[in-house]
Design a protein around this motif. Sequence first.
Motif, PDB file in Angstrom:
ATOM      1  N   TRP A  59       0.884  -1.178   0.000  1.00  0.00           N
ATOM      2  CA  TRP A  59       0.000   0.000   0.000  1.00  0.00           C
ATOM      3  C   TRP A  59       0.912   1.216   0.000  1.00  0.00           C
ATOM      4  O   TRP A  59       1.265   1.748   1.026  1.00  0.00           O
ATOM      5  CB  TRP A  59      -0.915  -0.010   1.206  1.00  0.00           C
ATOM      6  CG  TRP A  59      -2.041   0.982   1.123  1.00  0.00           C
ATOM      7  CD1 TRP A  59      -2.330   1.821   0.091  1.00  0.00           C
ATOM      8  CD2 TRP A  59      -3.041   1.212   2.131  1.00  0.00           C
ATOM      9  NE1 TRP A  59      -3.438   2.568   0.387  1.00  0.00           N
ATOM     10  CE2 TRP A  59      -3.904   2.209   1.626  1.00  0.00           C
ATOM     11  CE3 TRP A  59      -3.287   0.679   3.393  1.00  0.00           C
ATOM     12  CZ2 TRP A  59      -4.982   2.695   2.361  1.00  0.00           C
ATOM     13  CZ3 TRP A  59      -4.364   1.149   4.111  1.00  0.00           C
ATOM     14  CH2 TRP A  59      -5.206   2.140   3.603  1.00  0.00           C
ATOM     15  N   ASP A  60       1.305   1.634  -1.156  1.00  0.00           N
ATOM     16  CA  ASP A  60       2.283   2.710  -1.339  1.00  0.00           C
ATOM     17  C   ASP A  60       1.555   3.918  -1.905  1.00  0.00           C
ATOM     18  O   ASP A  60       1.128   3.904  -3.067  1.00  0.00           O
ATOM     19  CB  ASP A  60       3.397   2.246  -2.277  1.00  0.00           C
ATOM     20  CG  ASP A  60       4.555   3.233  -2.380  1.00  0.00           C
ATOM     21  OD1 ASP A  60       4.515   4.283  -1.717  1.00  0.00           O
ATOM     22  OD2 ASP A  60       5.508   2.938  -3.129  1.00  0.00           O
ATOM     23  N   THR A  61       1.399   4.942  -1.106  1.00  0.00           N
ATOM     24  CA  THR A  61       0.640   6.108  -1.523  1.00  0.00           C
ATOM     25  C   THR A  61       1.217   7.369  -0.898  1.00  0.00           C
ATOM     26  O   THR A  61       1.720   7.331   0.235  1.00  0.00           O
ATOM     27  CB  THR A  61      -0.845   5.970  -1.106  1.00  0.00           C
ATOM     28  OG1 THR A  61      -1.547   7.177  -1.376  1.00  0.00           O
ATOM     29  CG2 THR A  61      -0.981   5.641   0.372  1.00  0.00           C
TER      30      THR A  61
ATOM     31  N   SER B 186      -0.631   2.645   5.107  1.00  0.00           N
ATOM     32  CA  SER B 186       0.176   2.741   3.901  1.00  0.00           C
ATOM     33  C   SER B 186       1.590   3.201   4.224  1.00  0.00           C
ATOM     34  O   SER B 186       1.877   3.729   5.304  1.00  0.00           O
ATOM     35  CB  SER B 186      -0.468   3.728   2.924  1.00  0.00           C
ATOM     36  OG  SER B 186      -0.421   5.051   3.448  1.00  0.00           O
TER      37      SER B 186
ATOM     38  N   ASP C 154       4.982   5.329   2.113  1.00  0.00           N
ATOM     39  CA  ASP C 154       5.218   6.258   1.012  1.00  0.00           C
ATOM     40  C   ASP C 154       6.678   6.179   0.604  1.00  0.00           C
ATOM     41  O   ASP C 154       7.559   6.707   1.287  1.00  0.00           O
ATOM     42  CB  ASP C 154       4.855   7.691   1.426  1.00  0.00           C
ATOM     43  CG  ASP C 154       5.019   8.698   0.294  1.00  0.00           C
ATOM     44  OD1 ASP C 154       5.400   8.285  -0.819  1.00  0.00           O
ATOM     45  OD2 ASP C 154       4.775   9.896   0.528  1.00  0.00           O
TER      46      ASP C 154
ATOM     47  N   SER D  34      -2.328   6.880   4.619  1.00  0.00           N
ATOM     48  CA  SER D  34      -3.668   6.308   4.703  1.00  0.00           C
ATOM     49  C   SER D  34      -3.709   5.208   5.751  1.00  0.00           C
ATOM     50  O   SER D  34      -2.688   4.612   6.099  1.00  0.00           O
ATOM     51  CB  SER D  34      -4.090   5.744   3.338  1.00  0.00           C
ATOM     52  OG  SER D  34      -4.068   6.752   2.347  1.00  0.00           O
TER      53      SER D  34
END
Length: 260
Positions: A46-48, A131, A133, A52
Amino acid sequence: MTLPSLFVAHGSPMLALEDNGYTRFLENLGQELPTPEAIAVFSAHWDTPDQSFSVDESHDTMHDFYGFPEEMYELRYPAPGSAKLSQRIGQLFEAGNLPNQPVRGRGLDHGAWVVLQKMYPDANIPVVELSVDSRRSPAEQYAIGAMLTELRRQDVLIVGSGGLVHNLRLIGQSGGEADPWAVEFDDWVTEQLESWKINELFEYAKKAPHARQAVPSYGSEHFIPLFYAMGAADDDRQAKRLFQDYQYGNLSLNCWMFGS
């Protein structure tokens, strides 16, 4: 009681079906650790750019992979969520002036559930997924983890799920000895972690041997959960390697515990 934080390699999704030294280690680890009230897991999958976190009452199981046996797509890990933990995570991010985004309906990706399925097979411990980043600096990633430090004193297990050596373009198809370059990279990381040399680790891309092979430019998201998990133990800077092995020549299977 203060729980440690963990960095756990999730390896190939096939770990969910396999019975080997690493899967047995994860099963034992879940039994040996004090049972947490809830789990917060930073997943490489979950790379955002927006920090999140999940806010679901219950989680669907994401099968975010392809080309695996049909049995893999039948597996489910129906862990509940935790409104209490989600709310507190949001509050801590707000206190740290970190823009954040609660997300509903995403489900648990395999970076989260493959590991948790081994550690806590009953799926009865509430889970909140967070998440990562990969565009942030290691220092920023560490600082985000540090915002959640107090949760460890509230019976929350904080997990970073990824892999220290994770370059799918270089993995082999057979067993045998681990590739020397992968071992040298892991050994360098071990030396820095055991002395908590965070500034050295923040510069791993320049200072670690074989860093480009171990952490390719297109795939740093698997390495960086390490910094989130370390940051969560910033108040108790101790690191202990619990497991180390390799699959396919250089896919590292490792587990680190931070804090006492």
